[in-house]
Design a protein around this motif. Structure first.
Motif, PDB file in Angstrom:
ATOM      1  N   THR A  70     -11.172  -4.073   4.047  1.00 50.25           N
ATOM      2  CA  THR A  70      -9.972  -4.060   4.881  1.00 50.25           C
ATOM      3  C   THR A  70      -8.848  -3.309   4.194  1.00 50.25           C
ATOM      4  O   THR A  70      -8.148  -2.492   4.808  1.00 50.25           O
ATOM      5  N   ALA A  71      -8.645  -3.592   2.905  1.00 49.31           N
ATOM      6  CA  ALA A  71      -7.603  -2.910   2.136  1.00 49.31           C
ATOM      7  C   ALA A  71      -7.895  -1.417   2.034  1.00 49.31           C
ATOM      8  O   ALA A  71      -6.976  -0.590   2.043  1.00 49.31           O
ATOM      9  N   ALA A  72      -9.171  -1.059   1.948  1.00 44.88           N
ATOM     10  CA  ALA A  72      -9.550   0.355   1.848  1.00 44.88           C
ATOM     11  C   ALA A  72      -9.160   1.118   3.104  1.00 44.88           C
ATOM     12  O   ALA A  72      -8.580   2.203   3.036  1.00 44.88           O
ATOM     13  N   ILE A  73      -9.454   0.557   4.285  1.00 43.79           N
ATOM     14  CA  ILE A  73      -9.123   1.219   5.545  1.00 43.79           C
ATOM     15  C   ILE A  73      -7.609   1.353   5.687  1.00 43.79           C
ATOM     16  O   ILE A  73      -7.096   2.397   6.100  1.00 43.79           O
ATOM     17  N   CYS A  74      -6.891   0.296   5.309  1.00 45.16           N
ATOM     18  CA  CYS A  74      -5.426   0.339   5.374  1.00 45.16           C
ATOM     19  C   CYS A  74      -4.886   1.436   4.462  1.00 45.16           C
ATOM     20  O   CYS A  74      -4.032   2.231   4.853  1.00 45.16           O
ATOM     21  N   SER A  75      -5.400   1.482   3.225  1.00 44.19           N
ATOM     22  CA  SER A  75      -4.955   2.481   2.255  1.00 44.19           C
ATOM     23  C   SER A  75      -5.256   3.896   2.741  1.00 44.19           C
ATOM     24  O   SER A  75      -4.428   4.797   2.642  1.00 44.19           O
ATOM     25  N   MET A  76      -6.440   4.100   3.313  1.00 43.76           N
ATOM     26  CA  MET A  76      -6.841   5.426   3.783  1.00 43.76           C
ATOM     27  C   MET A  76      -5.988   5.876   4.960  1.00 43.76           C
ATOM     28  O   MET A  76      -5.671   7.060   5.098  1.00 43.76           O
ATOM     29  N   THR A  77      -5.593   4.947   5.813  1.00 47.10           N
ATOM     30  CA  THR A  77      -4.777   5.272   6.978  1.00 47.10           C
ATOM     31  C   THR A  77      -3.385   5.715   6.560  1.00 47.10           C
ATOM     32  O   THR A  77      -2.811   6.654   7.112  1.00 47.10           O
TER      33      THR A  77
ATOM     34  N   GLU B  26       0.833  -1.194   0.000  1.00 49.51           N
ATOM     35  CA  GLU B  26       0.000   0.000   0.000  1.00 49.51           C
ATOM     36  C   GLU B  26       0.878   1.259   0.000  1.00 49.51           C
ATOM     37  O   GLU B  26       1.920   1.292   0.622  1.00 49.51           O
ATOM     38  N   LYS B  27       0.392   2.271  -0.681  1.00 46.99           N
ATOM     39  CA  LYS B  27       1.161   3.508  -0.783  1.00 46.99           C
ATOM     40  C   LYS B  27       0.994   4.345   0.464  1.00 46.99           C
ATOM     41  O   LYS B  27      -0.101   4.456   1.005  1.00 46.99           O
ATOM     42  N   PHE B  28       2.081   4.940   0.948  1.00 52.15           N
ATOM     43  CA  PHE B  28       1.980   5.872   2.064  1.00 52.15           C
ATOM     44  C   PHE B  28       2.709   7.160   1.721  1.00 52.15           C
ATOM     45  O   PHE B  28       3.915   7.264   1.761  1.00 52.15           O
ATOM     46  N   GLY B  29       1.919   8.171   1.335  1.00 50.54           N
ATOM     47  CA  GLY B  29       2.494   9.463   0.979  1.00 50.54           C
ATOM     48  C   GLY B  29       3.471   9.347  -0.182  1.00 50.54           C
ATOM     49  O   GLY B  29       3.418   8.418  -0.988  1.00 50.54           O
ATOM     50  N   ASN B  30       4.377  10.305  -0.281  1.00 45.00           N
ATOM     51  CA  ASN B  30       5.419  10.270  -1.311  1.00 45.00           C
ATOM     52  C   ASN B  30       6.542   9.365  -0.828  1.00 45.00           C
ATOM     53  O   ASN B  30       7.074   9.555   0.267  1.00 45.00           O
ATOM     54  N   GLY B  31       6.907   8.393  -1.654  1.00 47.09           N
ATOM     55  CA  GLY B  31       7.887   7.404  -1.219  1.00 47.09           C
ATOM     56  C   GLY B  31       9.059   7.262  -2.164  1.00 47.09           C
ATOM     57  O   GLY B  31       9.025   7.695  -3.315  1.00 47.09           O
ATOM     58  N   VAL B  32      10.124   6.627  -1.647  1.00 51.00           N
ATOM     59  CA  VAL B  32      11.297   6.240  -2.432  1.00 51.00           C
ATOM     60  C   VAL B  32      11.429   4.735  -2.293  1.00 51.00           C
ATOM     61  O   VAL B  32      11.370   4.199  -1.182  1.00 51.00           O
ATOM     62  N   TYR B  33      11.634   4.040  -3.431  1.00 50.14           N
ATOM     63  CA  TYR B  33      11.575   2.578  -3.473  1.00 50.14           C
ATOM     64  C   TYR B  33      12.894   2.008  -3.989  1.00 50.14           C
ATOM     65  O   TYR B  33      13.311   2.311  -5.108  1.00 50.14           O
TER      66      TYR B  33
ATOM     67  N   VAL C 111      -5.268   8.430  -8.548  1.00 47.75           N
ATOM     68  CA  VAL C 111      -6.210   7.348  -8.268  1.00 47.75           C
ATOM     69  C   VAL C 111      -5.510   6.171  -7.603  1.00 47.75           C
ATOM     70  O   VAL C 111      -4.498   5.667  -8.091  1.00 47.75           O
ATOM     71  N   SER C 112      -6.061   5.736  -6.461  1.00 46.17           N
ATOM     72  CA  SER C 112      -5.643   4.502  -5.805  1.00 46.17           C
ATOM     73  C   SER C 112      -6.819   3.539  -5.820  1.00 46.17           C
ATOM     74  O   SER C 112      -7.980   3.969  -5.898  1.00 46.17           O
ATOM     75  N   VAL C 113      -6.529   2.231  -5.741  1.00 44.79           N
ATOM     76  CA  VAL C 113      -7.595   1.232  -5.753  1.00 44.79           C
ATOM     77  C   VAL C 113      -7.428   0.274  -4.583  1.00 44.79           C
ATOM     78  O   VAL C 113      -6.319   0.054  -4.093  1.00 44.79           O
TER      79      VAL C 113
END
Length: 283
Positions: free
Chosen positions: A238-245, A53-60, A231-233
Motif C-alpha cells: 500500500t505504501a509503495a503504490i502511494c509513494s509511486m503515485t 510520503e515524498k511528492f516531487g521537490n518540496g518545501v517543509y 532512494v525511497s523506501v
C-alpha cells in the motif's frame, strides 16, 4: 505503511489520536476555502492519513507553539515547489521557474498567516503562542513526523501540485534540548536552505523505490545504492503504490514475500494503473 504493520502486530497504529470526524471535516473545509480565497486553487482531499510520503521537490515548514502549562504542539506544512511557483511566485512576477530567497521569504510569511487563519477556527488553540518557526529538509520533516502522533495529517491536490497540513498532538515537554533545526530569518539563511534542499533532492540522480517489510533489508539496500541513486523506501504494498503515485520512480526493487499484500499483488496493482504500468520492477 503504519497500518499494514499494525495489522500484523509489528507496530502500533499511528492514527489513534486523530481529532473527531466532525473536527477533521471543519479543518479540511477551512483549508480548502483558504486556498481558494488566497490563491484561487480548486483543492480536493487526497488523504486524511498522510504519512509523510515524498511528492516531487518540496518545501517543509515547521511551526512550534507553546502554552503556559508547559505543553507544546507542532504544525507542519509541506508544499510541492510548483505550487509555490504557481501561487506566490506568480503574484511576485517570478519568471525564472526556480525558488529564490526573496520568493521563499514571501512564502514563509504567507505560510504563517495561513496557519494562524486555520487556528482561529478552534477555541482550544487560543492558549498557544508561536514560539519558533523552521525550514526543514525532507529528512528532518520525516523524523519529526515519525516521533509524534498526529491530530490530523491531511494531503491535498491543489491542481497546481500537492500540499500537506499536519498538526501533532500536544505534549508536555521535559528538559528542553537544543534544536538542530535552526530558525530561518535572514535571506542568507534562506539561501543556504535552498542550496541544501536542492542537494537533497538529487535532481540529477535516477529514482529507486525499495519495497520491503524488513527494516534491516531497507537500510542495507539504501546504504548500498544511495550514493548513485535517489532512494525511497516503503514497508508495504500500500505504501509503495502511494509513494509511486506521489513521486514516480525510475525503478522498483520489490520484495516478493510480504504480509497483507505480497509482491505479486503489488505488481498486479502497478500494472493495472496506466500512469505506473511502464515502470520496470525487479523482484
Amino acid at each position: 505503511m503504519t497500518e499494514d504493520r499494525a495489522m500484523v502486530g509489528k507496530q502500533t497504529s499511528k492514527w489513534v489520536n486523530l481529532m473527531p470526524e466532525e473536527e477533521q471535516f471543519v479543518v479540511t473545509q477551512t483549508i480548502t476555502r483558504l486556498l481558494q480565497q488566497m490563491f484561487q486553487l480548486e483543492t480536493k482531499v487526497v488523504s486524511e492519513c498522510y504519512g509523510g510520503e515524498k511528492f516531487g521537490n518540496g518545501v517543509y515548514y515547521r511551526f512550534i507553539y507553546s502554552e503556559k502549562g508547559g505543553k507544546q504542539r507542532e504544525i507542519m506544512l509541506v508544499f510541492e515547489e510548483k505550487v509555490l511557483m504557481g501561487t506566490v511566485g506568480k503574484l511576485l512576477g517570478e519568471s525564472s521557474g526556480k525558488l529564490t530567497p526573496v520568493l521563499l521569504n514571501a512564502v514563509k510569511y504567507t505560510a504563517r498567516q495561513f496557519v494562524e487563519s486555520v487556528r482561529k477556527r478552534f477555541p482550544s488553540e487560543a492558549g498557544y503562542r508561536m514560539e519558533s518557526e523552521h525550514l526543514l529538509t525532507y529528512e528532518q520533516f520525516q523524523n519529526a513526523l515519525e516521533k509524534q502522533l498526529p491530530q490530523y495529517s491531511l494531503l491535498f491536490d491543489t491542481g497546481e501540485g500537492y500540499f500537506a497540513y499536519c498538526a501533532m498532538t500536544p505534549r508536555v515537554l521535559g528538559k528542553r534540548k537544543s534544536d538542530q533545526r535552526q530558525e530561518v530569518h535572514s535571506l542568507t539563511e534562506i539561501e543556504k536552505y535552498l542550496l541544501k534542499n536542492e542537494q537533497e533532492n538529487y535532481n540529477c540522480k535516477k529514482k529507486l523505490l525499495i519495497v520491503d517489510d524488513s527494516d534491516t533489508v531497507q537500510l542495507a539496500m539504501k546504504g548500498l545504492l544511495q550514493e548513485d541513486y535517489q532512494v525511497s523506501v516503503a514497508n508495504s504494498g500500500t505504501a509503495a503504490i502511494c509513494s509511486m503515485t506521489l513521486d514516480r520512480p525510475d525503478l522498483v526493487l520489490l520484495d516478493y514475500d510480504m504480509p497483507v499484500c505480497d509482491g505479486a499483488q503489488v505488481l498486479e496493482m502497478i500494472r493495472s494503473e496506466m500512469v505506473l504500468a511502464d515502470i520496470p520492477v525487479f523482484f
